[in-house]
Structure formats: C-alpha cells, structure tokens
Design a protein around this motif. Structure first.
Motif, PDB file in Angstrom:
ATOM      1  N   ALA A 296      52.527  -1.689  51.700  1.00 43.78           N
ATOM      2  CA  ALA A 296      51.070  -1.730  51.789  1.00 43.78           C
ATOM      3  C   ALA A 296      50.593  -1.445  53.207  1.00 43.78           C
ATOM      4  CB  ALA A 296      50.568  -3.095  51.311  1.00 43.78           C
ATOM      5  N   GLN A 297      51.308  -1.997  54.206  1.00 38.88           N
ATOM      6  CA  GLN A 297      50.935  -1.737  55.593  1.00 38.88           C
ATOM      7  C   GLN A 297      51.114  -0.263  55.949  1.00 38.88           C
ATOM      8  OE1 GLN A 297      53.130  -4.098  58.379  1.00 38.88           O
ATOM      9  NE2 GLN A 297      51.952  -3.399  60.163  1.00 38.88           N
ATOM     10  N   LEU A 298      52.216   0.337  55.483  1.00 39.66           N
ATOM     11  CA  LEU A 298      52.449   1.761  55.744  1.00 39.66           C
ATOM     12  C   LEU A 298      51.380   2.621  55.070  1.00 39.66           C
ATOM     13  CD1 LEU A 298      54.287   3.919  56.961  1.00 39.66           C
ATOM     14  CD2 LEU A 298      55.640   3.858  54.856  1.00 39.66           C
ATOM     15  N   ALA A 299      50.995   2.250  53.841  1.00 37.60           N
ATOM     16  CA  ALA A 299      49.939   3.003  53.162  1.00 37.60           C
ATOM     17  C   ALA A 299      48.609   2.885  53.904  1.00 37.60           C
ATOM     18  CB  ALA A 299      49.802   2.502  51.724  1.00 37.60           C
ATOM     19  N   GLN A 300      48.344   1.680  54.465  1.00 45.54           N
ATOM     20  CA  GLN A 300      47.123   1.494  55.232  1.00 45.54           C
ATOM     21  C   GLN A 300      47.129   2.355  56.487  1.00 45.54           C
ATOM     22  OE1 GLN A 300      44.544  -0.220  54.279  1.00 45.54           O
ATOM     23  NE2 GLN A 300      43.309   0.010  56.137  1.00 45.54           N
ATOM     24  N   GLN A 301      48.283   2.417  57.166  1.00 46.06           N
ATOM     25  CA  GLN A 301      48.379   3.225  58.370  1.00 46.06           C
ATOM     26  C   GLN A 301      48.292   4.720  58.068  1.00 46.06           C
ATOM     27  OE1 GLN A 301      52.046   1.989  60.177  1.00 46.06           O
ATOM     28  NE2 GLN A 301      51.243   0.006  60.866  1.00 46.06           N
ATOM     29  N   ALA A 302      48.820   5.131  56.923  1.00 43.07           N
ATOM     30  CA  ALA A 302      48.830   6.563  56.590  1.00 43.07           C
ATOM     31  C   ALA A 302      47.577   7.010  55.860  1.00 43.07           C
ATOM     32  CB  ALA A 302      50.054   6.877  55.739  1.00 43.07           C
ATOM     33  N   ARG A 303      46.631   6.102  55.645  1.00 47.82           N
ATOM     34  CA  ARG A 303      45.442   6.469  54.882  1.00 47.82           C
ATOM     35  C   ARG A 303      44.651   7.616  55.537  1.00 47.82           C
ATOM     36  NH1 ARG A 303      41.948   1.623  52.706  1.00 47.82           N
ATOM     37  NH2 ARG A 303      43.925   1.423  51.550  1.00 47.82           N
ATOM     38  N   PRO A 304      44.418   7.621  56.877  1.00 48.75           N
ATOM     39  CA  PRO A 304      43.696   8.775  57.453  1.00 48.75           C
ATOM     40  C   PRO A 304      44.420  10.098  57.234  1.00 48.75           C
ATOM     41  CG  PRO A 304      43.728   6.929  58.988  1.00 48.75           C
ATOM     42  CD  PRO A 304      44.674   6.591  57.888  1.00 48.75           C
ATOM     43  N   GLN A 305      45.756  10.104  57.418  1.00 47.48           N
ATOM     44  CA  GLN A 305      46.509  11.336  57.208  1.00 47.48           C
ATOM     45  C   GLN A 305      46.465  11.767  55.746  1.00 47.48           C
ATOM     46  OE1 GLN A 305      47.496   8.786  59.013  1.00 47.48           O
ATOM     47  NE2 GLN A 305      47.555   9.690  61.066  1.00 47.48           N
ATOM     48  N   VAL A 306      46.522  10.786  54.839  1.00 44.68           N
ATOM     49  CA  VAL A 306      46.451  11.137  53.421  1.00 44.68           C
ATOM     50  C   VAL A 306      45.089  11.732  53.086  1.00 44.68           C
ATOM     51  CG1 VAL A 306      46.489  10.155  51.099  1.00 44.68           C
ATOM     52  CG2 VAL A 306      48.183   9.418  52.775  1.00 44.68           C
ATOM     53  N   ALA A 307      44.015  11.162  53.677  1.00 46.47           N
ATOM     54  CA  ALA A 307      42.680  11.704  53.427  1.00 46.47           C
ATOM     55  C   ALA A 307      42.570  13.146  53.940  1.00 46.47           C
ATOM     56  CB  ALA A 307      41.634  10.815  54.082  1.00 46.47           C
ATOM     57  N   LYS A 308      43.142  13.386  55.138  1.00 48.61           N
ATOM     58  CA  LYS A 308      43.114  14.754  55.661  1.00 48.61           C
ATOM     59  C   LYS A 308      43.905  15.703  54.774  1.00 48.61           C
ATOM     60  CE  LYS A 308      42.538  13.317  60.489  1.00 48.61           C
ATOM     61  NZ  LYS A 308      43.148  13.329  61.833  1.00 48.61           N
ATOM     62  N   ARG A 309      45.058  15.240  54.296  1.00 47.75           N
ATOM     63  CA  ARG A 309      45.858  16.090  53.413  1.00 47.75           C
ATOM     64  C   ARG A 309      45.098  16.408  52.132  1.00 47.75           C
ATOM     65  NH1 ARG A 309      49.373  15.176  49.172  1.00 47.75           N
ATOM     66  NH2 ARG A 309      51.091  16.677  48.977  1.00 47.75           N
TER      67      ARG A 309
END
Length: 366
Positions: free
Chosen positions: A232-245
């Motif tokens: 969950a913490q990793l998903a929270q940290q990667a959320r901006p990159q996922v949104a850009k993707r």
C-alpha cells in the motif's frame, strides 16, 4: 421438590447432574494408580494405639495407606490420633453403585438409623472397600460417641493442635480412614489448594503449548500484514507516476485515433492537381467535394462520357459513375455533369506529399 426456577436445564439436560458426572469422571481418572502422583497427597502422622507413629498417605476415596514408621513429635503438617476398638461400633454395608455424594448421603442415613447415641453425640465415618464399579459397593461404617472421643483425645493427644481422628479398617490392617467433625478440614483445604495450584500449572502449560503452536501462524500473519502495508505504501508513492502513465496512454490512444482518422484522408491539393492534369483545360469544375476516399465533382465539359473514360483510366481512380445524367442547355457548347468516384488507398493521393499551395494554384489556373 425443587422449584422450576432453581432447575438449570439446557436443551432438556440437567446441568448440575451433568457437572456432577464430569466431576466424577475426572475424579476416577485422577485416582488411577498411574496418575496418583499428579495430585496433592498430604502425608499424615498417625499416633497409633500401640504407642507407635506411622506415616500415612491417601489411597482411594477417603482411605489412607501406611507408608512407613514415623517419629513422635515429627514436624508434619497434619497429625491424627487412632481410636481404640472399645469405643467404636462397626457395621458392614452393601450398597448399589452410587456417585460419591449420593453414597455419603446413603451412609449417613444408615448411621442415623442404626446409632445408639444421641444425634448431637453421634460421630461416624465410612470407607469404600474396593474400587467403585457398576456392581454393589461394600462400605465399612464406624459409629462413635463424641464424648468418648473427647475423653480419649484429652488423655492421649493433649499436646496436639486440632488432630484428626482415625480408625483402622476392619478388613485391611494397613488401611485407615478419618471420622468426620474434627481436624480433617485443614487437610481438605490443603488438598483443594494443591488441586488449584495444579490446575493453574496445567492451564499455564496449555497456554504455553497453544502459544508455541500458534507462533508460526502468527508470524506468517504478521509478515503478510507487513507485506500488505508495504504494498500500500509503494502504491501511494507510485501514484503520481501511475497517473502520468495513464495520461500518456490516453494521449497515445487519442493520437492513434487521430492517425486512423487522418491517415485515410485524401490530400486535397494533390487531388486537385491530379484532376487538373486529367481533365484538361476544356473542363471547368464548379464543385469539388472530398469525403474520406470518395470524390464528387460537378461542372461543365464538352463530352461527359469521354471525361469519365479518362477518369476510369487514371491509376488509383475506381468506381467512376454519374449519379445523374449530363445535360446540355440550348445553345450551350458544354454539358453540365456530376460524377462520383473513389480513390484507392494505395494511391499516392492518400497521405502523399502535399503539393505546394502556390504550385497547385498555378497549375489549376486556366
């Protein structure tokens, strides 16, 4: 008859009776010779009638067995005095197999019904001979006078603090049992404390065994929870990159849709240039409509049939047809026409290099 409010029943079961059955079963198990060392077995110093002292230990329900010689005045927690035979009355009973509580009540009724002493002066004791089973039980009943016992204790147990009063078994010289109403309560309390301590140790052992058995499972569960938290913490940290993707993928889809839309369109300038070369200077176009790969032209020409033959012969042009007949007004030298045709997708007119606007305009100028 007990009142209905005092009866504890569950699904038709008498709960007090069930509890008594469970207690009796556990008592039988704990009194087995193989398990005799588990429970508390207080040692009693018995001052015997022959002037000796012996060490006795409990064996069975209310019976004691001699373990060896003792020493007068020894520091033992519990002491007892043996009564002589001249102040005792004995009676042998044969009773059906009964639970311990019911057996005590039955023997008490026998003692009260066969006692020559006043009720306030009666002292009695009983010992079950042999193991209790499904058959009849042999019980030894002893009756005595409280006044006679007090006189005997005053003569032979003056220095003892609340001693118990015991009698020997008639059929077993090495067996004895206590009479009720003297110092046996101290020993019974000690036994109950011993059983309580033993129960606490058993519960502690069960708790430790349960903890040992559950520790690997709890560790695995803790690791799984930690993995879920880390994910969950990793998903929270990667959320901006996922949104850009996701935005990039959406833009790519739009570009692909635009390419699919634009890629099959005709190049208007090249189409006009090609039509100018094919039709020549004698044909005048008044209308040019391009929709995808379909082209509609309208205008004036000297010979509509000849013009359609030129269009059909042009590479990349196909399905040349006239949706309406050509007409020639009276006195006019040219026919008014309307012709439709399609451009092959492999033609250079589709997404081909665009002709400069000034060149196309110059070539299209009459």
């Amino acid at each position: 008859m007990p009142s209905p409010s005092s009866e504890l029943r569950l699904f038709g079961l008498d709960l007090p009776a069930v509890w008594q059955e469970i207690r009796q079963a556990w008592r039988k198990v704990l009194r087995m010779p193989a398990l005799g060392w588990l429970g508390p077995r207080p040692v009693v110093l018995l001052h015997e009638t022959q002037g000796r002292a012996g060490l006795w230990k409990q064996h069975g329900a209310g019976r004691f067995v001699r373990q060896g010689d003792g020493v007068e005045g020894a520091r033992v927690a519990f002491q007892a005095v043996e009564l002589p035979e001249d102040i005792l009355l004995r009676r042998q009973l044969t009773l059906p197999s009964l639970p311990p509580e019911q057996l005590v009540r039955a023997v008490e009724l026998e003692a009260q019904g066969n006692s020559p002493f006043a009720p306030s002066d009666l002292v009695w004791g009983q010992a079950v001979m042999g193991a209790a089973g499904t058959g009849p039980q042999r019980v030894e009943l002893v009756l005595a006078s409280r006044r006679s016992i007090a006189q005997h204790l005053a003569r032979h147990a003056g220095g003892l603090d609340q001693p118990e009063v015991w009698v020997r078994c008639a059929q077993a010289a090495d067996g004895a049992f206590p009479l009720q109403g003297f110092g046996e309560e101290r020993r019974l309390r000690a036994e109950r404390r011993g059983w309580l301590v033993l129960g606490c140790f058993v519960l502690l052992a069960l708790a430790l065994a349960t903890a040992i058995a559950l520790t690997p499972t709890l560790q695995l569960r803790q690791r799984a929870l930690e993995a879920v938290a880390a994910s969950a913490q990793l998903a929270q940290q990667a959320r901006p990159q996922v949104a850009k993707r996701e935005a990039l993928l959406a833009a790519n889809e739009q570009v692909q849709a635009l390419e699919a839309l634009v890629g099959n369109r005709l190049n208007p300038l090249r189409t006009m240039h090609t039509l100018t070369q094919v039709l020549g200077d004698e044909t005048v176009l008044q209308r040019l409509q391009i929709e995808g790969s379909s082209v509609l032209i309208a205008g004036q020409t000297p010979d509509t049939a000849a013009m359609m033959q030129k269009l059909s012969a042009q590479p990349g042009f196909k399905s040349v047809r006239a949706p309406s007949a050509a007409t020639r007004p009276a006195g006019a030298t040219k026919e008014t026409f309307q012709v439709e045709f399609t451009i092959d997708e492999s033609s250079s007119l589709v997404n081909g290099p665009a002709v400069p606007a000034d060149q196309a305009a110059a070539e299209a100028r009459p």
